[in-house]
Design an enzyme around this catalytic site. Sequence first.
Site, PDB file in Angstrom:
ATOM      1  N   GLU A 137     -11.346  -2.345   9.538  1.00 30.85           N
ATOM      2  CA  GLU A 137     -12.120  -2.259   8.348  1.00 30.85           C
ATOM      3  C   GLU A 137     -13.701  -2.403   8.274  1.00 30.85           C
ATOM      4  O   GLU A 137     -13.950  -3.470   9.136  1.00 30.85           O
ATOM      5  CB  GLU A 137     -11.578  -2.989   7.090  1.00 30.85           C
ATOM      6  N   GLY A 150      -5.249  -2.818   7.371  1.00 34.34           N
ATOM      7  CA  GLY A 150      -6.184  -2.805   6.358  1.00 34.34           C
ATOM      8  C   GLY A 150      -5.432  -3.747   4.898  1.00 34.34           C
ATOM      9  O   GLY A 150      -6.243  -4.670   4.587  1.00 34.34           O
ATOM     10  N   ASN A 189       0.877  -1.189  -0.125  1.00 33.10           N
ATOM     11  CA  ASN A 189       0.022  -0.083   0.050  1.00 33.10           C
ATOM     12  C   ASN A 189       0.908   1.342  -0.042  1.00 33.10           C
ATOM     13  O   ASN A 189       1.468   1.423   1.171  1.00 33.10           O
ATOM     14  CB  ASN A 189      -0.816   0.073   1.251  1.00 33.10           C
ATOM     15  N   PRO A 190       1.083   2.101  -1.208  1.00 34.53           N
ATOM     16  CA  PRO A 190       1.994   3.067  -1.115  1.00 34.53           C
ATOM     17  C   PRO A 190       1.659   4.174  -0.284  1.00 34.53           C
ATOM     18  O   PRO A 190       2.532   5.078   0.124  1.00 34.53           O
ATOM     19  CB  PRO A 190       1.674   3.483  -2.874  1.00 34.53           C
TER      20      PRO A 190
END
Length: 296
Positions: free
Chosen positions: A274, A69, A10-11
């Site tokens: 989430e 997440g 996830n960047p």
Amino acid sequence: MAKQVKIICNPTAGREQVQRYLPEITACLEENGWTTLCHATQGPGSATLAAKEAAVQKFDLILAAGGDGTIHEVINGLAEQAFRPRFGIIPLGTTNDLAAAMGISKNVDDICKMLQEGFTVPVDIGKLNESRFFINIAAAGALTEVTYEVPSKLKTVIGQLAYYLKGIEKLPHMRPSWMRIEYDAGCFEGEAMFFMIANTRSVGGFNRLAPQASINDGKFDLIIIKKTSVINFIQLANAALRGQHLNDPTIVYTQAKKIKVTAEKTIGINLDGEYGGELPGEFSNLPRHLQMMVPR
């Protein structure tokens, strides 16, 4: 034949640390004979799809680089596959609950050592109803909305403090809900502030919230907080920081393999931080369902 690893990253996780750490981790893997493929997530569901593809292609290892997440999505991609590769995590998120529970450091040298050793343990995961999975926590009730209401940009800028600020904002508006919670050895029926189904000891940055939980004992730790005042709730939270909350009369604590929850009103379910749909829900433990790479 070279071992294949897919890194699903996830960047934007953890103040965008992925770009700083990934080259060193990739170099470490390749020095140890791995062929690496990186997949940068592009929105909700992207990590799940990438994990499914890696399982179908029979990768040897999947690494989730990001926060809880990202890990949650990867677990959902692997859970129903006939072939489930080993998986590991590179903890770069805001809270990193699973990493904390498994003793996985954020230090790059420690991560590289873990990858070199390749030590794995079997881990349980949870199943909600027919098609949702979680690895660390399922919860519903007052305050559980906090984790998915905090804007991602705010998490990136100020980290875990964003959760606390949102939680304080919600405290005056907390209301109990009527719930029926059936579990292996009994049933709770009445007004509750919230319930939590924990698979590890580390939840929401607290490392003593479910102090007896184990990720491979085939059971969940179920904690129910009955109706109480905001002041008592704050006192309970302070006790939880010290791991001294389970004997409080406001708490119902037990261990169970299956849990069924219904409620009078619409209540959202939180899975690993989430949004996981709404009650009612049936939660089942899938014992030793995945193999997870951890420090020796």
